[in-house]
Design an enzyme around this catalytic site. Sequence first.
Site, mmCIF file in Angstrom:
data_model
loop_
_atom_site.group_PDB
_atom_site.id
_atom_site.type_symbol
_atom_site.label_atom_id
_atom_site.label_comp_id
_atom_site.label_asym_id
_atom_site.label_seq_id
_atom_site.Cartn_x
_atom_site.Cartn_y
_atom_site.Cartn_z
ATOM 1 C CG ASN A 11 -0.120 -0.170 2.408
ATOM 2 O OD1 ASN A 11 0.608 0.911 2.907
ATOM 3 N ND2 ASN A 11 -0.327 -0.657 3.623
ATOM 4 C CG ASP A 49 -6.593 -5.079 6.758
ATOM 5 O OD1 ASP A 49 -5.557 -4.847 7.794
ATOM 6 O OD2 ASP A 49 -7.108 -3.754 6.182
ATOM 7 C CE LYS A 91 7.940 -12.420 -14.349
ATOM 8 N NZ LYS A 91 8.245 -11.713 -16.053
ATOM 9 C CG PHE A 95 -2.240 5.360 13.126
ATOM 10 C CD1 PHE A 95 -1.178 4.996 14.532
ATOM 11 C CD2 PHE A 95 -1.860 7.058 13.252
ATOM 12 C CE1 PHE A 95 -0.370 6.061 15.069
ATOM 13 C CE2 PHE A 95 -0.796 8.040 13.799
ATOM 14 C CZ PHE A 95 -0.080 7.211 14.691
ATOM 15 C CE LYS A 147 -10.412 0.180 11.530
ATOM 16 N NZ LYS A 147 -9.998 2.116 10.116
ATOM 17 C CE LYS A 149 -8.397 -3.111 14.636
ATOM 18 N NZ LYS A 149 -7.196 -3.035 13.756
HETATM 19 N N1 CTP Z 1 -3.729 -2.450 11.590
HETATM 20 C C1 CTP Z 1 -2.436 -4.429 12.214
HETATM 21 N N2 CTP Z 1 -2.332 -5.317 12.109
HETATM 22 C C2 CTP Z 1 -3.640 -4.925 10.659
HETATM 23 C C3 CTP Z 1 -3.999 -3.808 9.852
HETATM 24 C C4 CTP Z 1 -3.934 -3.241 10.796
HETATM 25 O O1 CTP Z 1 -2.321 -3.950 13.099
HETATM 26 N N3 CTP Z 1 -3.294 -6.404 9.927
HETATM 27 C C5 CTP Z 1 -3.304 -1.920 12.625
HETATM 28 C C6 CTP Z 1 -2.400 -1.018 12.895
HETATM 29 O O2 CTP Z 1 -1.409 -0.179 12.361
HETATM 30 C C7 CTP Z 1 -3.442 0.196 13.188
HETATM 31 C C8 CTP Z 1 -5.094 -0.046 13.126
HETATM 32 O O3 CTP Z 1 -4.711 -1.635 13.365
HETATM 33 O O4 CTP Z 1 -2.706 1.182 13.876
HETATM 34 C C9 CTP Z 1 -6.031 0.117 12.017
HETATM 35 O O5 CTP Z 1 -5.457 0.005 10.497
HETATM 36 P P1 CTP Z 1 -6.576 0.240 9.085
HETATM 37 O O6 CTP Z 1 -5.644 -0.484 8.092
HETATM 38 O O7 CTP Z 1 -7.534 1.875 9.377
HETATM 39 O O8 CTP Z 1 -7.511 -0.401 9.697
HETATM 40 P P2 CTP Z 1 -7.933 -2.177 9.999
HETATM 41 O O9 CTP Z 1 -8.258 -2.758 11.229
HETATM 42 O O10 CTP Z 1 -7.053 -2.611 8.931
HETATM 43 O O11 CTP Z 1 -9.245 -1.431 9.259
HETATM 44 P P3 CTP Z 1 -10.360 -1.568 7.755
HETATM 45 O O12 CTP Z 1 -9.570 -2.280 6.913
HETATM 46 O O13 CTP Z 1 -11.448 -2.492 7.208
HETATM 47 O O14 CTP Z 1 -10.427 -0.064 7.742
#
Ligand code: CTP
Length: 395
Positions: free
Chosen positions: A209, A277, A287, A321, A335, A339
Site C-alpha cells: 500500500n 490486511d 513467475k 491508527f 476500532k 482493539k
Molecule cells: N493493524 C494491525 N494489523 C493489521 C491491520 C491493521 O495491527 N493486519 C493496525 C494498524 O497498524 C492501525 C490499526 O490496526 O493501527 C487500524 O488499521 P486500519 O488499516 O485503519 O484498519 P483495519 O483494522 O485494517 O480495518 P479496515 O482495513 O477494515 O479499515
Amino acid sequence: MLNGKNIVVGVTGGIAAYKAADVVSRLKKLGANVYVIMTEHSTKFIQPLTFQSISQNYVVTDMFEDPKTWDVEHISLAKRADCFLIVPATANIVGKVAHGIADDMLTTTLMATVAPVFFALAMNTKMYENPIFKNNVATLERYGYHMILPESGRLACGDVGAGKLADPEHIVQAVVAYLSRERRMTGKRVLVTAGPTREPIDPVRYITNHSSGKMGYAIATEALNEGAEVILISGPTGLTPPPNATFIAVESTQDMYDAVMAHLDVDVIIKAAAPADYKAQSISDQKIKKESEDLTLSFVKNQDILKAVGKIKTHQILVGFAAETTDVEAHAKKKLLEKNLDFIVANDVTVEGAGFNGDTNIVTLFEKEGHSTSYECLHKNEVARIILDKVIERF
Ligand code: CTP
C-alpha cells in the site's frame, strides 16, 4: 541556564564567522563550557585568538598539532560534548558531514560524537537554493541532525534572499531550548511500528500500500528525543531509521506480527504501520506468466496485529491508527473498542494534507474515556509530539 554544559562550537569558513564570537560569548554568559574548533578556512576570516579569549579554552585548528598543548583530545571532546553547534555552517561542511567525510579536526570530531549537532546555516542564496545542498540537508535531517535556518535579507555578496545567518540570540535560544528540554520518557520503553508490509504473490511480485512510514519514524524520533528507549519495527520504506533506535526490518504482516509479539515487554506500543490486511492464498513458486486474458488471485486474511496485542496486553499503553475514507468517527471508535486501545489517531486519507505519503497529517484523537480532540493540518513531527503528549499524560 547552561551551567556546566559542554558545548563544542565549530566555526567554518564563511563571512558570518565573526558572528560566531558573539554566539560563543552568549553561551559563556549562560554558564556553558565552550570549546571552539575552527576549520582552516575559517581562520582566514577570524583569528583563533578571538575565540580563545572569549571561551577561555584553547582553540583547535590543526588535527596534527601536539596534543600536549591541548588537554582535550578530539575523541574525548566528542564524548564529553552535550551539544555541537556549527556556526556558521557553510554548504561545504553540510556536504562533508552528509557524506561521511572526516578530513580535519572538526569533521573527525563530528563523526565521532553521538551528541546532538546543530548547524546554523549561512551562505549565498543561490548556494542555499542549490538542490545538491538541499539534498545534503535532507540527508542530515534524516540522521537526526538539527538545522537552524538562515534568515532572508541582504547578504555580504550583495544578493538579496535566504542565506543570512540567524540572529545569534536565536541560535543560542535553539540550543538552550533543546538542552533544557525535559526528557519526559526517560526510563520508558516504546515500541513503534511503521510503514507498509509486502505480501508476495510470486518470486517477482507483491502487493502493498501507499504507506511511507513517515508517521511512525517521526514518532520514534520524538520518543527518543523525550529520552525513551525505542524499538522501531518497520516494513520496507525509503527512510533512514533514527540512529539510536533498535531497528527491526520486516517484510510481511506475519513478519511484523512475529516481531511485535517478541517485543511486548515495553511500556507503550504505537502501531502506526499499515500492514496488509490480506495475503495471497498461495504464493506461486514460479513467475506467473501472462498466458490468460484475465487473472484472478485469491487472498486470505492476515492476522490483525493490533487486535491480538489488545487481547493480551497488561500494563502497556496501546495506541492505534485509523486510516479511513468515509465515516471516520464511527470507524475509529469501533476500532478503539474492538482493539482495546487507550486511544486511536484517526484521519481521512482522502483529504488534502492528510494521509499516507505526505509530510503532513490532519488527525483526530479518540480516547477510550470518550473524549476526542481534532487538530489542524500539522507536520508529522508535530503530530508525533501530540501523540506522545497524550501518552505521557497517561503515565
Ligand atoms: N493493524 C494491525 N494489523 C493489521 C491491520 C491493521 O495491527 N493486519 C493496525 C494498524 O497498524 C492501525 C490499526 O490496526 O493501527 C487500524 O488499521 P486500519 O488499516 O485503519 O484498519 P483495519 O483494522 O485494517 O480495518 P479496515 O482495513 O477494515 O479499515
